[in-house]
Design an enzyme around this catalytic site. Structure first.
Site, PDB file in Angstrom:
ATOM      1  N   ASP A  96      37.523  42.639  39.419  1.00  0.00           N
ATOM      2  CA  ASP A  96      36.337  44.239  39.402  1.00  0.00           C
ATOM      3  C   ASP A  96      35.387  43.581  40.535  1.00  0.00           C
ATOM      4  O   ASP A  96      35.402  42.616  41.327  1.00  0.00           O
ATOM      5  CB  ASP A  96      35.645  44.888  38.486  1.00  0.00           C
ATOM      6  CG  ASP A  96      34.024  43.670  38.033  1.00  0.00           C
ATOM      7  OD1 ASP A  96      34.440  42.130  38.146  1.00  0.00           O
ATOM      8  OD2 ASP A  96      33.726  44.245  36.869  1.00  0.00           O
ATOM      9  N   LYS A  99      43.613  45.674  38.209  1.00  0.00           N
ATOM     10  CA  LYS A  99      42.882  45.924  37.201  1.00  0.00           C
ATOM     11  C   LYS A  99      43.083  45.850  35.905  1.00  0.00           C
ATOM     12  O   LYS A  99      42.150  45.251  34.987  1.00  0.00           O
ATOM     13  CB  LYS A  99      41.334  46.147  37.847  1.00  0.00           C
ATOM     14  CG  LYS A  99      39.805  45.727  37.617  1.00  0.00           C
ATOM     15  CD  LYS A  99      39.007  46.116  38.609  1.00  0.00           C
ATOM     16  CE  LYS A  99      38.368  47.702  37.868  1.00  0.00           C
ATOM     17  NZ  LYS A  99      37.020  48.676  38.549  1.00  0.00           N
TER      18      LYS A  99
END
Length: 217
Positions: free
Chosen positions: A139, A121
């Site tokens: 996310d 991420k």
């Protein structure tokens, strides 16, 4: 409707709804985004943006932060939660940037993953926001909304969601698409309250909403 067709509609609708959507973490240098994204784990971006001001006032560069003891970093970042582990990762990361990358954040995705505290991420966020390369940041907002809308099917694993989205999201759209999901997830398709489906621009293409309507009949 196929996922790719649904994705194309979602992308265009969110563009109109959030034309200026961008990263909500404040930064003006790549290393600062690295720090902020680590601090943002289980913490709001708004709080991180406040806390880092004190951190950068005391340690204004990679070298200064690399020289700092983890305990001193922790004393500042503790309000973000998980202070000890975050401080340790930030310290190791800055020292690695100093010692192995001449103080510069690497552009390569795999090189970014070598940095302490940096996962897929974070690496995607850096690659997309700092270096302008194709990226998909999975996310919590991205994962929640993509499941609800029907772009992925009951998949909560971030890497699997990312891989699924790469197949249906044009590479040049990925980064901004994910930023727009964050805005939509905060304002409309919320997690901790009932989603505001009545004012959602994706209502007619949302799989979850279709299921809700079906159950009411």
């Amino acid at each position: 409707m196929r996922k790719k067709e649904r994705a194309a509609i979602v992308i265009e609708r969110l563009k109109k709804e959030y034309p200026d959507a961008d990263c909500t973490l404040d930064y003006n240098e790549a290393w600062k985004l690295l720090v902020s994204v680590r601090l943002a784990a289980q913490c709001t971006d708004e709080r991180v943006n406040v806390i880092v001001k004190d951190l950068y006032a005391k340690y204004p560069g990679v070298n200064e932060l690399a020289e700092a003891e983890p305990e001193d970093i922790e004393a500042i970042v503790r309000p973000c939660g998980l202070g000890r582990s975050k401080a340790r990762d930030i310290s190791k990361c800055m020292r690695m940037l100093r010692d192995e990358y001449n103080g510069k954040v690497p552009e390569d995705f795999d090189e970014l993953l070598k940095l302490p505290g940096v996962g897929r991420k974070s690496a995607n966020l850096i690659v997309g926001d700092v270096f302008g390369k194709p990226a998909i940041v999975t996310d919590t907002h991205c994962i929640r909304l993509c499941n609800r809308i029907g772009l992925v099917d009951n998949e909560k694993n971030p890497k699997k969601v990312e891989m699924a989205l790469w197949k249906i999201i044009p590479p040049e759209e990925g980064n901004n698409f994910c930023h727009r999901l964050v805005f939509h997830g905060r304002e409309v398709c919320t997690a901790r309250t009932t989603p505001h489906c009545e004012r959602c621009c994706l209502q007619d293409v949302c799989k979850e909403y279709a299921n809700i309507v079906k159950k009411k009949k």
